[in-house]
Design an enzyme around this catalytic site. Structure first.
Site, PDB file in Angstrom:
ATOM      1  N   GLU A   1       4.978  -4.890   7.466  1.00 12.12           N
ATOM      2  CA  GLU A   1       4.230  -3.866   8.139  1.00 12.12           C
ATOM      3  C   GLU A   1       4.652  -3.529   9.851  1.00 12.12           C
ATOM      4  O   GLU A   1       4.422  -2.308  10.097  1.00 12.12           O
ATOM      5  CB  GLU A   1       2.707  -4.391   8.410  1.00 12.12           C
TER       6      GLU A   1
ATOM      7  N   GLY B   1       1.280  -5.696   1.318  1.00 17.32           N
ATOM      8  CA  GLY B   1       0.210  -6.029   0.412  1.00 17.32           C
ATOM      9  C   GLY B   1       0.610  -6.920  -0.677  1.00 17.32           C
ATOM     10  O   GLY B   1      -0.316  -7.688  -1.221  1.00 17.32           O
TER      11      GLY B   1
ATOM     12  N   GLU C   1       0.935 -10.400   0.456  1.00 14.80           N
ATOM     13  CA  GLU C   1      -0.185 -10.852   0.843  1.00 14.80           C
ATOM     14  C   GLU C   1      -1.115 -11.111  -0.616  1.00 14.80           C
ATOM     15  O   GLU C   1      -1.930 -12.100  -0.433  1.00 14.80           O
ATOM     16  CB  GLU C   1      -1.207  -9.905   1.496  1.00 14.80           C
TER      17      GLU C   1
ATOM     18  N   ALA D   1       0.818  -0.979   0.078  1.00 12.24           N
ATOM     19  CA  ALA D   1      -0.049  -0.104   0.144  1.00 12.24           C
ATOM     20  C   ALA D   1       0.887   1.221   0.086  1.00 12.24           C
ATOM     21  O   ALA D   1       2.053   1.290   0.469  1.00 12.24           O
ATOM     22  CB  ALA D   1      -0.905  -0.169   1.328  1.00 12.24           C
TER      23      ALA D   1
END
Length: 241
Positions: free
Chosen positions: A111, A88, A91, A43
């Protein structure tokens, strides 16, 4: 410049057609290729910094929903990591069925190094992939892995040496997709369902799920074609029915 995750290969027929930028044909079927250009590092934190707490919650919830849609896609999905897959990006790769990485690729759920925790499925899919203890270590430390290290841990199915064009993982993923493409589509789809649902329950319930999936495959034309082709000593011609 290295191409980044995600490149998601989706086997199209007999499933719903997908719009795509690149497409490779194979014996009348198609492999649909979706790609994002540029290094993917998750992100945009600069953009998220301007969001309110409510907006952040909605944004992450939408991301989580997107990853779940990818994970439940009826055909096999393959993530090819040629560059960075951080936060992300990883992910998204974890939401795919199979993962291929260039040896020079860099990936990790980083993160915690930014005051966050994985919020788009990372805390759930990484331990299911690597086991609880190792997933905790990688998330707690925010450690970055290259493709070779990821392969040694079992995070990716294949690690390949990067080429001059920076798309070695993409081509290895395409070759893997070409191996899947000739197989019976309904059997592949039901195999995915049986594995995915079976991993969430105990072995007895999992065996029942396998039995239900197997029963759905029995009346298919492809099952009969497979047996006839075996008897006639020829390659089967599956039609997805």
């Amino acid at each position: 410049m290295l191409r980044a995750l995600p490149r998601v290969l989706r086997l199209q027929r007999p499933w719903t057609s997908l719009g795509t930028r690149d497409c490779a044909s194979h014996t009348g079927r198609e492999i649909q290729v979706r790609s994002l250009a540029g290094p993917d590092q998750g992100a945009d934190l600069k953009e998220r910094e301007q969001m309110s707490a409510v907006e952040v919650g909605v944004f992450v919830q939408r991301l989580r929903g997107l990853m779940s849609e990818i994970a439940s896609f009826p055909a096999p999905t393959i993530a090819a990591m040629d560059g960075f897959a951080l936060g992300g990006g990883l992910e998204l790769a974890l939401a795919c069925d199979l993962r291929v990485a260039a040896s020079s690729a860099v990936m990790g759920l980083i993160e915690t190094t930014r005051g966050l925790l994985p919020g788009a499925g990372g805390t759930q899919r990484l331990p299911r992939c690597l086991g609880v203890a190792l997933a905790k270590e990688l998330i707690f430390t925010g450690r970055r892995l290259n493709g070779v290290q990821a392969h040694e841990l079992g995070l990716v199915n294949h690690a390949v040496a990067q080429n001059e064009e920076g798309d070695a993982a993409y081509h290895r993923a395409l070759a893997l997709a070409q191996e899947i493409l000739p197989q019976a589509p309904i059997a592949v789809r039901l195999g995915k369902v049986a594995i995915d649902l079976g991993m969430e329950v105990d072995i007895a319930a999992g065996m029942a799920i396998e039995g239900m999936c197997y029963a759905q495959n029995i009346p298919t034309q492809d099952r009969l074609e497979g047996m006839v082709a075996f008897r006639e000593k020829r390659l089967p011609k599956f039609v997805g029915k």
